[in-house]
Scaffold this motif. Structure first.
Motif, PDB file in Angstrom:
ATOM      1  N   ALA A 148      10.175   7.052 -13.472  1.00 23.42           N
ATOM      2  CA  ALA A 148       8.991   6.266 -13.853  1.00 23.42           C
ATOM      3  C   ALA A 148       9.318   5.289 -14.977  1.00 23.42           C
ATOM      4  O   ALA A 148       8.581   4.337 -15.219  1.00 23.42           O
ATOM      5  N   LEU A 149      10.431   5.523 -15.648  1.00 18.79           N
ATOM      6  CA  LEU A 149      10.852   4.655 -16.746  1.00 18.79           C
ATOM      7  C   LEU A 149      10.960   3.204 -16.299  1.00 18.79           C
ATOM      8  O   LEU A 149      10.583   2.282 -17.019  1.00 18.79           O
ATOM      9  N   SER A 150      11.440   2.989 -15.063  1.00 15.47           N
ATOM     10  CA  SER A 150      11.630   1.637 -14.554  1.00 15.47           C
ATOM     11  C   SER A 150      10.317   0.950 -14.203  1.00 15.47           C
ATOM     12  O   SER A 150      10.275  -0.259 -14.002  1.00 15.47           O
ATOM     13  N   ARG A 196       0.824  -1.214   0.000  1.00 16.30           N
ATOM     14  CA  ARG A 196       0.000   0.000   0.000  1.00 16.30           C
ATOM     15  C   ARG A 196       0.860   1.268   0.000  1.00 16.30           C
ATOM     16  O   ARG A 196       0.493   2.276  -0.602  1.00 16.30           O
ATOM     17  N   ASP A 197       2.001   1.221   0.675  1.00 14.68           N
ATOM     18  CA  ASP A 197       2.878   2.391   0.721  1.00 14.68           C
ATOM     19  C   ASP A 197       3.580   2.644  -0.608  1.00 14.68           C
ATOM     20  O   ASP A 197       4.104   3.733  -0.834  1.00 14.68           O
ATOM     21  N   SER A 198       3.628   1.631  -1.473  1.00 13.53           N
ATOM     22  CA  SER A 198       4.387   1.775  -2.717  1.00 13.53           C
ATOM     23  C   SER A 198       3.532   1.635  -3.971  1.00 13.53           C
ATOM     24  O   SER A 198       3.992   1.952  -5.073  1.00 13.53           O
ATOM     25  N   LEU A 238      -6.396  10.308 -11.264  1.00 14.69           N
ATOM     26  CA  LEU A 238      -4.979   9.981 -11.356  1.00 14.69           C
ATOM     27  C   LEU A 238      -4.135  11.186 -10.965  1.00 14.69           C
ATOM     28  O   LEU A 238      -4.162  12.221 -11.638  1.00 14.69           O
ATOM     29  N   ASP A 239      -3.389  11.048  -9.886  1.00 14.22           N
ATOM     30  CA  ASP A 239      -2.540  12.135  -9.400  1.00 14.22           C
ATOM     31  C   ASP A 239      -1.133  11.978  -9.971  1.00 14.22           C
ATOM     32  O   ASP A 239      -0.468  10.979  -9.724  1.00 14.22           O
ATOM     33  N   MET A 240      -0.698  12.982 -10.740  1.00 12.43           N
ATOM     34  CA  MET A 240       0.616  12.925 -11.379  1.00 12.43           C
ATOM     35  C   MET A 240       1.698  13.632 -10.571  1.00 12.43           C
ATOM     36  O   MET A 240       2.820  13.806 -11.050  1.00 12.43           O
ATOM     37  N   THR A 241       1.383  14.050  -9.365  1.00 11.01           N
ATOM     38  CA  THR A 241       2.377  14.685  -8.506  1.00 11.01           C
ATOM     39  C   THR A 241       3.621  13.802  -8.398  1.00 11.01           C
ATOM     40  O   THR A 241       3.520  12.605  -8.154  1.00 11.01           O
ATOM     41  N   GLY A 242       4.790  14.395  -8.595  1.00 10.24           N
ATOM     42  CA  GLY A 242       6.035  13.656  -8.422  1.00 10.24           C
ATOM     43  C   GLY A 242       6.462  12.824  -9.608  1.00 10.24           C
ATOM     44  O   GLY A 242       7.451  12.086  -9.526  1.00 10.24           O
ATOM     45  N   LEU A 243       5.747  12.906 -10.740  1.00  7.46           N
ATOM     46  CA  LEU A 243       6.113  12.115 -11.917  1.00  7.46           C
ATOM     47  C   LEU A 243       7.491  12.543 -12.412  1.00  7.46           C
ATOM     48  O   LEU A 243       7.716  13.706 -12.731  1.00  7.46           O
ATOM     49  N   LYS A 244       8.417  11.591 -12.461  1.00  5.92           N
ATOM     50  CA  LYS A 244       9.802  11.882 -12.831  1.00  5.92           C
ATOM     51  C   LYS A 244      10.324  10.860 -13.830  1.00  5.92           C
ATOM     52  O   LYS A 244       9.631   9.906 -14.180  1.00  5.92           O
ATOM     53  N   LEU A 245      11.560  11.067 -14.255  1.00  3.36           N
ATOM     54  CA  LEU A 245      12.176  10.137 -15.202  1.00  3.36           C
ATOM     55  C   LEU A 245      12.313   8.742 -14.612  1.00  3.36           C
ATOM     56  O   LEU A 245      12.385   7.766 -15.346  1.00  3.36           O
ATOM     57  N   LEU A 267       3.899   9.087  -7.585  1.00  2.45           N
ATOM     58  CA  LEU A 267       4.675   8.731  -6.394  1.00  2.45           C
ATOM     59  C   LEU A 267       4.666   7.240  -6.064  1.00  2.45           C
ATOM     60  O   LEU A 267       5.257   6.826  -5.071  1.00  2.45           O
ATOM     61  N   SER A 268       4.005   6.427  -6.881  1.00  2.00           N
ATOM     62  CA  SER A 268       4.064   4.979  -6.683  1.00  2.00           C
ATOM     63  C   SER A 268       5.458   4.485  -7.060  1.00  2.00           C
ATOM     64  O   SER A 268       5.971   4.818  -8.131  1.00  2.00           O
ATOM     65  N   THR A 269       6.069   3.691  -6.181  1.00  7.31           N
ATOM     66  CA  THR A 269       7.434   3.219  -6.425  1.00  7.31           C
ATOM     67  C   THR A 269       7.513   1.732  -6.768  1.00  7.31           C
ATOM     68  O   THR A 269       8.482   1.287  -7.397  1.00  7.31           O
ATOM     69  N   PHE A 270       6.522   0.942  -6.351  1.00  6.63           N
ATOM     70  CA  PHE A 270       6.495  -0.497  -6.626  1.00  6.63           C
ATOM     71  C   PHE A 270       7.810  -1.168  -6.211  1.00  6.63           C
ATOM     72  O   PHE A 270       8.301  -2.049  -6.923  1.00  6.63           O
ATOM     73  N   ASN A 271       8.355  -0.768  -5.065  1.00  8.85           N
ATOM     74  CA  ASN A 271       9.674  -1.269  -4.657  1.00  8.85           C
ATOM     75  C   ASN A 271       9.668  -2.018  -3.332  1.00  8.85           C
ATOM     76  O   ASN A 271      10.712  -2.229  -2.734  1.00  8.85           O
ATOM     77  N   LYS A 272       8.491  -2.425  -2.863  1.00 12.80           N
ATOM     78  CA  LYS A 272       8.416  -3.096  -1.562  1.00 12.80           C
ATOM     79  C   LYS A 272       8.041  -4.577  -1.664  1.00 12.80           C
ATOM     80  O   LYS A 272       7.943  -5.260  -0.651  1.00 12.80           O
ATOM     81  N   ALA A 273       7.810  -5.057  -2.886  1.00 13.54           N
ATOM     82  CA  ALA A 273       7.393  -6.451  -3.057  1.00 13.54           C
ATOM     83  C   ALA A 273       7.657  -6.876  -4.496  1.00 13.54           C
ATOM     84  O   ALA A 273       8.026  -6.057  -5.347  1.00 13.54           O
ATOM     85  N   SER A 274       7.451  -8.156  -4.771  1.00 16.89           N
ATOM     86  CA  SER A 274       7.635  -8.648  -6.135  1.00 16.89           C
ATOM     87  C   SER A 274       6.465  -8.209  -7.005  1.00 16.89           C
ATOM     88  O   SER A 274       5.397  -7.835  -6.508  1.00 16.89           O
ATOM     89  N   VAL A 275       6.659  -8.275  -8.307  1.00 16.30           N
ATOM     90  CA  VAL A 275       5.625  -7.852  -9.249  1.00 16.30           C
ATOM     91  C   VAL A 275       4.334  -8.629  -9.019  1.00 16.30           C
ATOM     92  O   VAL A 275       3.229  -8.098  -9.192  1.00 16.30           O
ATOM     93  N   HIS A 276       4.450  -9.898  -8.600  1.00 18.73           N
ATOM     94  CA  HIS A 276       3.260 -10.733  -8.428  1.00 18.73           C
ATOM     95  C   HIS A 276       2.348 -10.212  -7.316  1.00 18.73           C
ATOM     96  O   HIS A 276       1.123 -10.309  -7.408  1.00 18.73           O
ATOM     97  N   TYR A 277       2.935  -9.665  -6.250  1.00 18.48           N
ATOM     98  CA  TYR A 277       2.108  -9.111  -5.184  1.00 18.48           C
ATOM     99  C   TYR A 277       1.348  -7.880  -5.656  1.00 18.48           C
ATOM    100  O   TYR A 277       0.193  -7.665  -5.285  1.00 18.48           O
ATOM    101  N   TYR A 278       1.991  -7.051  -6.467  1.00 21.94           N
ATOM    102  CA  TYR A 278       1.318  -5.849  -6.971  1.00 21.94           C
ATOM    103  C   TYR A 278       0.172  -6.212  -7.913  1.00 21.94           C
ATOM    104  O   TYR A 278      -0.898  -5.600  -7.873  1.00 21.94           O
ATOM    105  N   VAL A 279       0.400  -7.213  -8.743  1.00 26.06           N
ATOM    106  CA  VAL A 279      -0.664  -7.672  -9.645  1.00 26.06           C
ATOM    107  C   VAL A 279      -1.794  -8.305  -8.838  1.00 26.06           C
ATOM    108  O   VAL A 279      -2.980  -8.061  -9.096  1.00 26.06           O
ATOM    109  N   GLN A 280      -1.431  -9.130  -7.837  1.00 28.47           N
ATOM    110  CA  GLN A 280      -2.441  -9.747  -6.972  1.00 28.47           C
ATOM    111  C   GLN A 280      -3.281  -8.683  -6.279  1.00 28.47           C
ATOM    112  O   GLN A 280      -4.517  -8.760  -6.254  1.00 28.47           O
ATOM    113  N   SER A 281      -2.627  -7.674  -5.715  1.00 29.56           N
ATOM    114  CA  SER A 281      -3.344  -6.604  -5.026  1.00 29.56           C
ATOM    115  C   SER A 281      -4.277  -5.866  -5.975  1.00 29.56           C
ATOM    116  O   SER A 281      -5.429  -5.575  -5.629  1.00 29.56           O
TER     117      SER A 281
END
Length: 331
Positions: free
Chosen positions: A165-167, A87-89, A156-163, A111-125
């Motif tokens: 995001a490429l990853s 939830r934090d990421s 959709l909040d685009m606050t903090g959108l940076k390069l 501001l979503s980082t997707f860096n706290k779990a594997s891709v499968h958890y994010y898809v599951q959530s």
């Protein structure tokens, strides 16, 4: 619906009656008693071509059976600290309802980082939120309002959108493709707020690649979009970043519990719902669990490559090519 639409749905119904039993069973979880409304979603997604819509729906139902999607609401992400990390990421939550009764989902894209779990958890959530919306929230609101409510709106909040995001493009594209193929036409309108110049440049490049019906759903609002959004919802349903002009993770909120947080009532209700359905199977809560693996569809390569190309342009010129951008913010 017009006459042509009703005739298309009638033709679609005849074809769907011919599918095998396992697919019919999962389709009940898809339409939740609002059969014609849900058939129309697949027809819209295929420009009212009945044969193409049938192919799309059958592939969706097979995906559900092959990946046991019907049971995903009894697969908790545990321990709770892991879910809190998700939830934090992966900043997404429900802030309330529009005056028409549509759920309002807020998404912190920038501001979503997707860096706290594997891709499968994010898809599951993500799929769990979709299924909870479709199998719990929407049927409840339909009953409450005395009419079918089968879609939502997303802010959709685009606050903090940076390069950086490429990853994240690959994961975001996978999630978007899952929605496009298996949850078509579930979003009535997308409202984009707090958009920096980098978003505007990417949107200008991607917009021509989208189908017209999708382009019409996207509304880029000035600043945090508060004034426009208050035309369709009360202030109590307004996402927190539209009130004060920016997203935050749950560890940074300053005005109560924001809708991204694990502590928000929506996420607490969802988590407890999934946990309860697991426990009703006669099992104790697992102390540890592997992620729920779901087959990933092939992402839309052209759109992803276009976004990647635009972000690289900014990266190569180190931001020097970005013109002055005056964005009206919100207090």
């Amino acid at each position: 619906m017009g006459v042509v639409s009703e005739e298309a749905i009638d033709g679609f119904l005849e074809l769907i009656d011919q599918v095998e039993e396992p697919l019919k069973k999962t389709f009940e979880n898809v339409h939740q008693g609002y059969l014609r409304e849900h058939l129309s979603r697949f027809l819209k997604a295929r420009d009212w071509n009945v044969c193409k819509a049938k192919t799309m729906l059958v592939e969706c139902l097979r995906w559900r059976v092959d990946n046991e999607i019907d049971s995903i609401l009894s697969k908790p992400i545990v321990p709770s600290e892991l879910y809190r990390g998700v939830r934090d990421s992966q900043l997404i939550g429900m802030s309330g309802y529009t005056r028409e009764g549509l759920p309002v989902f807020a998404i912190g894209v920038g501001l979503s980082t997707f860096n706290k779990a594997s891709v499968h958890y994010y898809v599951q959530s993500h799929i769990q939120i979709n299924e909870y919306r479709d199998r719990v929230l929407l049927p409840s609101m339909s009953k409450k309002n005395g009419r079918p409510i089968t879609t939502c709106v997303k802010v959709l909040d685009m606050t903090g959108l940076k390069l950086s995001a490429l990853s994240q493009i690959k994961l975001v594209t996978i999630i978007s493709t899952i929605d496009d193929l298996n949850y078509p036409e579930k979003t009535n309108t997308y409202y984009v707020v707090n958009a920096p110049y980098i978003f505007s440049a990417c949107w200008k490049a991607v917009k021509p690649l989208l189908q017209e019906r999708t382009r019409k759903k996207v509304h880029v609002l000035s600043g945090c979009g508060r004034d426009e959004l208050l035309k369709i919802m009360d202030i109590t349903s307004l996402p927190h970043f539209c009130r004060r002009g920016g997203s935050s993770g749950s560890s940074h909120h300053t005005e109560g519990v924001d809708c991204f947080s694990f502590d928000h009532p929506f996420h607490q209700q969802l988590y407890n719902y999934v946990k309860h359905h697991y426990e009703t199977q006669g099992q104790a809560e697992p102390s540890k669990q592997g992620s729920f693996h779901v087959g990933f569809p092939e992402p839309e390569a052209e759109i992803a490559k276009t976004i990647e190309s635009e972000l690289h342009k900014f990266e190569n010129c180190n931001g020097l090519c970005q013109p002055a951008y005056d964005r009206k913010g919100c207090p």
